[in-house]
Design a protein around this motif. Sequence first.
Motif, PDB file in Angstrom:
ATOM      1  N   LEU A 154      31.034  42.070  43.354  1.00 17.94           N
ATOM      2  CA  LEU A 154      31.383  42.626  44.662  1.00 17.94           C
ATOM      3  C   LEU A 154      30.983  44.090  44.733  1.00 17.94           C
ATOM      4  CD1 LEU A 154      33.087  40.004  44.491  1.00 17.94           C
ATOM      5  CD2 LEU A 154      34.848  41.173  45.801  1.00 17.94           C
ATOM      6  N   SER A 155      30.314  44.475  45.812  1.00 20.03           N
ATOM      7  CA  SER A 155      29.767  45.824  45.939  1.00 20.03           C
ATOM      8  C   SER A 155      30.026  46.371  47.335  1.00 20.03           C
ATOM      9  CB  SER A 155      28.250  45.810  45.687  1.00 20.03           C
ATOM     10  OG  SER A 155      27.919  45.103  44.516  1.00 20.03           O
ATOM     11  N   ARG A 156      30.084  47.695  47.401  1.00 21.45           N
ATOM     12  CA  ARG A 156      30.081  48.375  48.699  1.00 21.45           C
ATOM     13  C   ARG A 156      28.632  48.675  49.055  1.00 21.45           C
ATOM     14  NH1 ARG A 156      34.911  50.279  46.501  1.00 21.45           N
ATOM     15  NH2 ARG A 156      36.718  50.012  47.882  1.00 21.45           N
ATOM     16  N   TYR A 157      28.248  48.344  50.290  1.00 22.67           N
ATOM     17  CA  TYR A 157      26.859  48.435  50.714  1.00 22.67           C
ATOM     18  C   TYR A 157      26.649  49.587  51.688  1.00 22.67           C
ATOM     19  CZ  TYR A 157      25.515  43.907  48.709  1.00 22.67           C
ATOM     20  OH  TYR A 157      25.223  42.866  47.848  1.00 22.67           O
ATOM     21  N   ARG A 158      25.581  50.340  51.430  1.00 28.05           N
ATOM     22  CA  ARG A 158      25.070  51.323  52.381  1.00 28.05           C
ATOM     23  C   ARG A 158      23.621  50.928  52.667  1.00 28.05           C
ATOM     24  NH1 ARG A 158      25.984  57.089  53.751  1.00 28.05           N
ATOM     25  NH2 ARG A 158      27.902  56.914  52.545  1.00 28.05           N
ATOM     26  N   THR A 325      36.763  36.001  48.330  1.00 30.75           N
ATOM     27  CA  THR A 325      35.579  35.171  48.185  1.00 30.75           C
ATOM     28  C   THR A 325      35.722  34.267  46.966  1.00 30.75           C
ATOM     29  OG1 THR A 325      33.160  35.235  48.204  1.00 30.75           O
ATOM     30  CG2 THR A 325      34.279  36.817  46.767  1.00 30.75           C
ATOM     31  N   CYS A 326      34.650  33.555  46.643  1.00 31.09           N
ATOM     32  CA  CYS A 326      34.664  32.586  45.543  1.00 31.09           C
ATOM     33  C   CYS A 326      34.264  33.265  44.235  1.00 31.09           C
ATOM     34  CB  CYS A 326      33.671  31.455  45.814  1.00 31.09           C
ATOM     35  SG  CYS A 326      33.945  30.558  47.331  1.00 31.09           S
ATOM     36  N   ARG A 327      34.931  32.907  43.170  1.00 35.02           N
ATOM     37  CA  ARG A 327      34.543  33.426  41.849  1.00 35.02           C
ATOM     38  C   ARG A 327      33.164  32.922  41.445  1.00 35.02           C
ATOM     39  NH1 ARG A 327      37.097  31.128  36.425  1.00 35.02           N
ATOM     40  NH2 ARG A 327      35.503  29.573  36.969  1.00 35.02           N
ATOM     41  N   ASP A 328      32.903  31.650  41.728  1.00 32.42           N
ATOM     42  CA  ASP A 328      31.611  31.015  41.437  1.00 32.42           C
ATOM     43  C   ASP A 328      31.405  29.934  42.473  1.00 32.42           C
ATOM     44  OD1 ASP A 328      32.678  28.372  40.247  1.00 32.42           O
ATOM     45  OD2 ASP A 328      33.695  29.897  39.046  1.00 32.42           O
ATOM     46  N   TRP A 329      30.197  29.361  42.517  1.00 36.44           N
ATOM     47  CA  TRP A 329      29.885  28.417  43.580  1.00 36.44           C
ATOM     48  C   TRP A 329      30.586  27.087  43.417  1.00 36.44           C
ATOM     49  CZ3 TRP A 329      28.958  30.545  47.726  1.00 36.44           C
ATOM     50  CH2 TRP A 329      28.127  31.662  47.839  1.00 36.44           C
ATOM     51  N   PHE A 330      31.122  26.807  42.236  1.00 37.68           N
ATOM     52  CA  PHE A 330      31.909  25.587  42.084  1.00 37.68           C
ATOM     53  C   PHE A 330      33.199  25.660  42.900  1.00 37.68           C
ATOM     54  CE2 PHE A 330      29.387  25.919  38.184  1.00 37.68           C
ATOM     55  CZ  PHE A 330      28.715  24.712  38.238  1.00 37.68           C
ATOM     56  N   TYR A 423      48.759  34.230  49.248  1.00 40.18           N
ATOM     57  CA  TYR A 423      47.357  34.118  48.819  1.00 40.18           C
ATOM     58  C   TYR A 423      46.530  35.285  49.346  1.00 40.18           C
ATOM     59  CZ  TYR A 423      42.521  32.380  48.883  1.00 40.18           C
ATOM     60  OH  TYR A 423      41.168  32.255  48.749  1.00 40.18           O
ATOM     61  N   PHE A 424      46.652  35.595  50.631  1.00 35.37           N
ATOM     62  CA  PHE A 424      45.881  36.689  51.215  1.00 35.37           C
ATOM     63  C   PHE A 424      46.284  38.033  50.606  1.00 35.37           C
ATOM     64  CE2 PHE A 424      45.487  33.769  55.044  1.00 35.37           C
ATOM     65  CZ  PHE A 424      44.141  33.504  54.843  1.00 35.37           C
ATOM     66  N   ASP A 425      47.562  38.236  50.365  1.00 40.54           N
ATOM     67  CA  ASP A 425      48.019  39.502  49.795  1.00 40.54           C
ATOM     68  C   ASP A 425      47.634  39.635  48.322  1.00 40.54           C
ATOM     69  OD1 ASP A 425      49.134  40.107  52.233  1.00 40.54           O
ATOM     70  OD2 ASP A 425      51.174  39.521  51.661  1.00 40.54           O
ATOM     71  N   GLY A 429      40.334  41.272  48.337  1.00 41.03           N
ATOM     72  CA  GLY A 429      39.325  42.050  47.632  1.00 41.03           C
ATOM     73  C   GLY A 429      38.868  41.436  46.325  1.00 41.03           C
ATOM     74  N   GLU A 430      39.226  40.178  46.085  1.00 41.68           N
ATOM     75  CA  GLU A 430      38.884  39.533  44.823  1.00 41.68           C
ATOM     76  C   GLU A 430      37.977  38.329  45.040  1.00 41.68           C
ATOM     77  OE1 GLU A 430      43.123  40.506  42.536  1.00 41.68           O
ATOM     78  OE2 GLU A 430      42.421  38.441  42.746  1.00 41.68           O
ATOM     79  N   ALA A 431      37.389  37.881  43.930  1.00 39.89           N
ATOM     80  CA  ALA A 431      36.669  36.609  43.879  1.00 39.89           C
ATOM     81  C   ALA A 431      37.596  35.630  43.168  1.00 39.89           C
ATOM     82  CB  ALA A 431      35.346  36.764  43.131  1.00 39.89           C
ATOM     83  N   ALA A 432      38.107  34.657  43.900  1.00 39.72           N
ATOM     84  CA  ALA A 432      39.196  33.809  43.418  1.00 39.72           C
ATOM     85  C   ALA A 432      38.714  32.380  43.167  1.00 39.72           C
ATOM     86  CB  ALA A 432      40.338  33.817  44.436  1.00 39.72           C
TER      87      ALA A 432
END
Length: 874
Positions: A154-158, A325-330, A423-425, A429-432
């Motif tokens: 996860l990254s911050r984008y400019r 978001t997802c930790r991995d595509w599975f 779950y949301f709290d 900001g994580e990959a779950a």
Amino acid sequence: MADVRATPEVLTPPEAPPSPTHVATRREDYRPPDWLVPEISLDFDLDPQRTRVRASLEIVRNGDHDRPLRLDGDELTLISARVDGREVEPGLDGKQLVLDLPGSRAMVETEVEIAPAANTKLMGLYASGGILCTQCEAEGFRRITFFPDRPDVLSRYRVRMEADKDRFPILLSNGNNIAAGEEGDGRHWAQWEDPFPKPSYLFALVAGDLKANSDSFTTMSGRKVALNIWVREADLPKTAHAMESLKLAMAWDEKVYGREYDLDLFNIVAVADFNMGAMENKGLNIFNSAYVLADQETATDADFDNISRVVAHEYFHNWSGDRITCRDWFQLSLKEGFTVFRDQSFSADIGSAPVKRIDDVRVLRAAQFPEDAGPLAHAVRPDSYIEISNFYTATVYNKGAELIRMMATVLGAEKFRAGTDLYFDRHDGEAATCDDFVKALEDGSGVDLSAFKIWYSQAGTPKVSARLQHDPQTRAATLHLEQRVDPTPGQPDKAPMPIPLRTALIGEDSCAEIAAEQLVLLEKAQATIEFANVAEPPLLSINRGFSAPIVLTVDRRPGELERLAQCDTDPFSRYEALQELMMCALVASATGAAADLEPVTRAVGATLRSDALDAAFKAEAILLPSEPLIADRLDVVDPDAVHESREALRRAIGNELRDDLASAYGTSGAPGHDLSPAAKGVRRLRNVALALIAAGDERVGATLAHRQFMAADNMTDRQAALGTLVSLDAPERDQALAAFYDRFHDDPLVLDKWFALQAAAQRRETVDEVQRLAHHPDFRIGNPNRLRALAGTFGYNHWAFHSPDGRGYRFLTDMILDADKLNPQVAARLIPPFGRWRRFEPKRGELMRESLERIVGARGLSKDVYEQASKSLA
């Protein structure tokens, strides 16, 4: 750009070489990323033919190891690479750029060149109708720049973009526009910054000559959010419904889930060439134009409903997919299954909840149940894949949503909300993972849901048998339940699954609930449930609301289904009773047994005449099961027998109930501009009745359909009339097709309907017609919507596709192989109609197998198509 749609001819595939080998990715091999990228800056010098991308990555070693940095890339021309300002010569391992970094942090800079106009895969940065846009899910970002392209980085984008101002006056990316300016020589630039860390698959960029339908939404905390839907200027009048749907979705998510939008700007862009329906990129959703553009002249009621659903789905992803978001595509169903459940609930709330549930289950049975029963069966959380794009499936999406629904049913609304709040709290900001989601539901509700986790790992649809015994002397009723799950590829032995069954008993005489609804949780292979004080003969109403995604077989007495179709107090179960009554007759007829059609026509007539049912429900209830659903009930499938059984029942209904159908067809109160649920229901019933009238009397049906076609003030009625005519041998058929084309040939989305209607026609000549249409000047194999309209629709036209001479198989095989050269992801989605070849009568089964072997043996086959075809052969 080189317009990939300008390829009308069907190409001949080359000689078949040995089958390729592709390496599978396995869930058990997951390892956290070796390197993280907290910050990334991207600088784009945009040009359709040659775009330069400069990337600056802040790299941080993740843990105590000495492994090199590996950056994914695909079809990139590397110009330079620097580490901490020093130019380096990176190693290459396949498509990965490899750098040995001595310390724990570094600044890695790369410059690459890409060719958007030549990108026919529509993944990464590509050109569509003069617009430059991106699609990065699942692994498209690596086609833009070198990056650890996985969802747990996860990254911050400019982002800075520079382009010719006349060609690309609008420059958009994720987050907020923080600066813009002129460069001289007719060029300009814009800079965007996204304050929220996100995985690379959520990156988005759009550049083009676009105009916005602009509005705003005030959140529950009082913040004003600017809303824009960007389209070509000519399409602006068709964006009003999408904008209204967006505002409804934002309000609904606040009310039902407490989720408030988190940026001050939300953009949607519609593009003509898109592999999916839409993409939830943070703050900049990119949509297939089919799910944005609509007015009564060009869009059907179903189109309007789909736009509302998809707009809501992508908006809901802001929390269930973007913020978490997802930790991995599975773990794909973590975001997709949950978000489908959310968009289904939203659609039910703004429309007819019973009709929405019927529609959801119909989609599940048409797409997901066959997956579970065939060679492509996989779990909601798969164990391996060769190409991740192949797992954007009905199992991951729709069965995943049913899994969420089952847990929500067990918990109840209050406890489910407590679990999702946690779950949301907890994971913001994580990959779950899917396990994280279940754990949050458990901790928030205090209810143990661990038994339901088997639904994530075990493939296959549970088959439940039910038998109700009643003793009038003791007034006791006993429900006997059994379950089993058939073997699927890689899973020969199955364990029992927890199955929540909403169950009630209906009095056969009183038509009232004599045993109030209760939730029966079937957790073992067998179970017995007792009911007391059952005074009159009971009718079993089970799996009410389709509370579990199962195949249910109930031991019924004669006349029981007909009675339930008249008086079950649960709308879905009432619908189900009539459908099952039809199915029993259809299966009997298709297998050569005597079929009693009279109970069906009586039940359909009673449904049509009922004052207690609304028009929308009546329309869905009397619509016959599709030919693929009938085929699913057969041990050996003969498509001709299936087709004739269905047509015979349609004829019987059309003949026996001509007066009732005429009365339904004559229902008024649905002007084309009225999009209320009631008006849509009236139109739906009228058009279902029209098709049945035509089944009973082609001449009457053709006359009515042509009259409706010519007089229609909306696309729903116009398309339905043409949909009836295309299957008739009547002069009105060709007249209407020509008139439709003449009127709408300049509108790509409506022209897709013209192709699809002909591909769906129930005629032996349909094979000849789709072959002719594949050479039509307006057919564009490189446009996913047009390819799906013709080849995709034809593949699911059960009778025509399974033409006994094999021409349907050869046509679709040619289309798959030609499309694979341009867009493997879309080509792979055309494979499933071949997948259940073993269940068909020997001649057709052999022809289907030969087609799959031809696909697998094709030279240069993509891994997308190879995986689907090779698994279908296994």
